[in-house]
Design a protein around this motif. Structure first.
Motif, short mmCIF file in Angstrom:
data_model
loop_
_atom_site.label_atom_id
_atom_site.label_comp_id
_atom_site.label_asym_id
_atom_site.label_seq_id
_atom_site.Cartn_x
_atom_site.Cartn_y
_atom_site.Cartn_z
N THR A 200 0.87 -1.18 0.00
CA THR A 200 0.00 0.00 0.00
C THR A 200 0.91 1.23 0.00
N PRO A 201 0.34 2.46 -0.21
CA PRO A 201 1.21 3.65 -0.24
C PRO A 201 2.16 3.69 0.97
N LEU A 202 1.65 3.42 2.16
CA LEU A 202 2.52 3.16 3.32
C LEU A 202 2.61 1.63 3.39
N GLU A 203 3.79 1.09 3.18
CA GLU A 203 3.90 -0.38 3.11
C GLU A 203 3.73 -1.00 4.50
N TYR A 204 3.18 -2.23 4.51
CA TYR A 204 3.02 -2.95 5.78
C TYR A 204 3.67 -4.33 5.65
N GLY A 205 4.71 -4.54 6.44
CA GLY A 205 5.40 -5.82 6.42
C GLY A 205 5.15 -6.59 7.71
N TYR B 2 4.79 3.09 12.39
CA TYR B 2 4.61 2.29 13.61
C TYR B 2 5.22 0.90 13.43
N ALA B 3 5.80 0.38 14.51
CA ALA B 3 6.31 -1.00 14.47
C ALA B 3 6.04 -1.65 15.82
N LYS B 4 5.83 -2.96 15.79
CA LYS B 4 5.66 -3.67 17.07
C LYS B 4 6.22 -5.08 17.00
N LEU B 5 6.64 -5.57 18.16
CA LEU B 5 7.10 -6.94 18.32
C LEU B 5 6.17 -7.63 19.31
N VAL B 6 5.57 -8.73 18.88
CA VAL B 6 4.64 -9.47 19.73
C VAL B 6 5.43 -10.63 20.34
N CYS B 7 5.56 -10.64 21.68
CA CYS B 7 6.43 -11.61 22.35
C CYS B 7 5.64 -12.51 23.30
N VAL C 115 9.95 -13.72 20.07
CA VAL C 115 9.17 -12.85 19.18
C VAL C 115 8.37 -13.75 18.24
N VAL C 116 7.04 -13.71 18.37
CA VAL C 116 6.19 -14.55 17.51
C VAL C 116 5.48 -13.73 16.44
N GLY C 117 5.57 -12.41 16.56
CA GLY C 117 4.96 -11.55 15.53
C GLY C 117 5.77 -10.28 15.37
N LEU C 118 6.11 -9.94 14.11
CA LEU C 118 6.85 -8.72 13.84
C LEU C 118 6.05 -7.92 12.82
N HIS C 119 5.81 -6.64 13.10
CA HIS C 119 4.93 -5.82 12.24
C HIS C 119 5.54 -4.45 12.07
#
Ligand code: FAD
Ligand code: NA7
Length: 497
Positions: free
Chosen positions: A378-383, A423-428, A436-440
């Motif tokens: 998207t215009p702001l990419e989401y990985g 924005y970024a987050k690490l789901v632990c 870390v089970v989720g990286l966004h």
């Protein structure tokens, strides 16, 4: 070939998964044929060898995303001292972009054919379906029909876009038509909120078109919803894309015929779930209505009943075991048609290659579908990699999940004064030493950022491992090495300079 068969392996579908499996099987010394045939869209669009990714998916999509990003860069350039004339009124030529992208796509089609010849895979541009055990019939463009047998089969027929059963649906296009559309789509209504819908809406708007997205319920079902909402907010607030939320289209009427080089005009009626079920006109007119409401596996016409392959009659997906085997022991399936697998090109390629090596090279390695990374362009990419925050909480319980997060404004946005917070987050998981089970991450170049961290996630990296990694300054990716604020703390997630 072994036994009395014409071939060792018949691959049905020459896309990401099929080509990969076919090439690997010939490398193992086997006699292989690959069938690929594209049924034209209702509009008549068709394309060459290579499947969805190359022709109507990843490749043209990413190139149009690049065209869109360049448009934004032209505007930013003035803040950095470039004098490029009156860039604010820079216009985009759809026809030129499409011609150049299609030239590139055709070169890839040519390359696939050349690789098949070089490696010795027999290519048949024909539509294949089963007639009995170990036997297919295949029909070419001239409707000539032949039959062929093989010891093994790999199904890799991919998916095609869904259409709707509403009056006027024949006026709609899908992503199968968009990337080679001979004229600019003009004012566009995108129906659906999958990643395909949001990506197409994003680049069309950035190319200067008037774009509206009709969303039935939520954005990006299946993805982390906090991230999905942020992507939507950027599209709405920064890109100025219009959203019609809670709507489905019910009727499309033609107002004006298409002319050579120009799209027609259509009136759309929609139903808003909040409006007591009354139908309302959602806008006067659109030039293009792009349906991106999901995809259907191409399995219905394979005559799978003739060979006892079980598949979900409603959805069309085929159930396979961890060895990619269907309910019929000599028939395997890879890629988008397999139930419950991430529908992504690198996944299909890896699955096809490993399957061929297990069948013909005595190897045992299975395709690992865990921690598959992906990016929404998207215009702001989401990985992202791994679990959404919601799925992590469902899996481990909220007491055991800790989320570290950070807002940040990319350095390159500071000078042109873009103040949107990325924005970024690490789901632990606390009980797994904060694994870390989720990286966004939602930010520029999220695709490039996300790929590298996949290795860490594959190795079960913990939050401590991320903390002890040194960042590369000044980048967006370094955010993952400096994350100190947990969601639970309620402290500000604003990054310090
Ligand atoms: P496909 O590549 O679809 O190939 C199947 C082939 O089989 C087709 O050519 C089809 O015509 C042919 N076929 C079907 N039935 C028959 C038959 N009976 N006989 C002969 N031939 C037959 N993935 C990513 O990883 N990154 C992205 O950025 C990305 N972007 C995408 C954007 C869009 C708009 C779309 C639609 C998809 C995108 N994807 C992306 C998904 C990716 O394209 C697919 O996951 C991938 O192509 C699946 O490969 P496959 O081998 O399963 O099928
Ligand atoms: P998805 O993920 O199947 O999403 C389809 C989208 O289209 C979704 O936003 C749906 O809304 C919407 N939709 C579906 N039917 C309708 C109708 N009738 N009217 C309006 N909107 C509709 O899309 P893709 O097939 O493109 O994605 C393929 C895969 O890639 C998928 O598995 C992802 O994990 C990645 P809903 O949310 O259902 O209300």
């Amino acid at each position: 070939p072994d036994g009395d068969y014409d071939y060792d392996l018949i691959v049905i579908g020459g896309g990401s998964g099929g080509i990969s499996a076919a090439k690997e099987a010939v490398s193992c010394g086997k006699k292989v044929v690959c069938f690929d045939f594209v049924k034209p869209t209702p509009l008549g669009t068709t394309w060459g060898l290579g499947g969805t990714c190359v022709n109507v998916g990843c490749i043209p999509k990413k190139l149009m995303h690049q065209a869109a990003l360049l448009g934004h860069s032209i505007k930013d350039a003035t803040s950095f001292g470039w004098d490029i004339g009156n860039c604010q009124s820079a216009t985009h030529k759809w026809e030129k972009m499409v011609a150049n992208i299609q030239d590139y796509v055709k070169s890839l089609n040519f390359n696939f054919r050349a690789q098949f010849i070089k490696k010795g895979v027999k290519y048949e541009n024909a539509y294949a379906s089963f007639v009995g055990p170990h036997r297919v019939k295949y029909v070419n463009r001239r409707s000539e029909e032949k039959e062929m047998t093989a010891r093994y089969f790999i199904l890799a027929t991919g998916c095609r876009p869904k259409y709707m059963d509403i009056p006027g649906c024949e006026y709609c296009i899908t992503s199968d038509d968009l990337f080679s559309l001979p004229h600019s789509p003009g004012k566009t209504l995108v129906v659906g909120a999958s990643y395909v819908a949001l990506e197409c809406a994003g680049f069309l708007k950035s190319l200067g078109l008037d774009v509206t997205i009709m969303v039935r319920s939520i954005l990006l079902r299946g993805f982390d919803q906090q991230m999905a909402d942020l992507i939507g907010k950027y599209m709405e607030d920064v890109c100025d894309i219009k959203f019609l939320r809670g709507f489905i289209p019910t009727k499309i009427e033609k107002v004006k015929d298409a002319e050579p080089g120009k799209p027609g005009t259509y009136r759309v009626t929609g139903l808003n779930s909040k409006d007591n079920g009354d139908e309302i006109q959602v806008d006067d007119e659109y030039n293009t209505i792009l349906l991106a409401i999901g995809r259907v596996p191409c399995t219905a016409d394979l005559n799978l009943n003739a060979v006892g392959v079980n598949f979900d009659k409603k959805s069309g997906y085929i159930k396979c075991n961890e060895r990619e085997c269907t309910s019929t022991p000599y028939i395997f399936a890879v890629g988008d048609i397999v139930d419950g697998r991430p529908e992504l090109t690198p996944v299909a390629i890896r699955a096809g290659k490993l399957l061929a090596r297990r069948l013909f090279a005595g190897e045992m390695t299975l395709c690992d579908y865990i921690n598959v990374p992906t990016t929404v362009f998207t215009p702001l990419e989401y990985g992202c990699i791994g679990l959404s925050e919601e799925t992590a909480i469902e899996t481990y319980g909220s007491h055991d999940v800790e989320v570290f997060h950070s807002n940040f404004v990319p350095l390159e946005w500071q000078v042109p004064h873009h103040d949107f917070q990325c924005y970024a987050k690490l789901v632990c998981v606390k009980s797994l030493k904060k694994r870390v089970v989720g990286l966004h991450i939602a930010g520029p170049n999220a695709g490039e950022i996300t790929q590298g961290w996949t290795v860490a996630m594959k190795m079960f990296a913990t939050k401590d491992d991320f903390d002890s990694s040194i960042g590369i300054h000044p980048t967006c990716a370094e955010v993952f090495t400096t994350m100190a604020v947990t969601k639970d703390s309620g402290d500000s997630a604003e990054a310090e300079g």
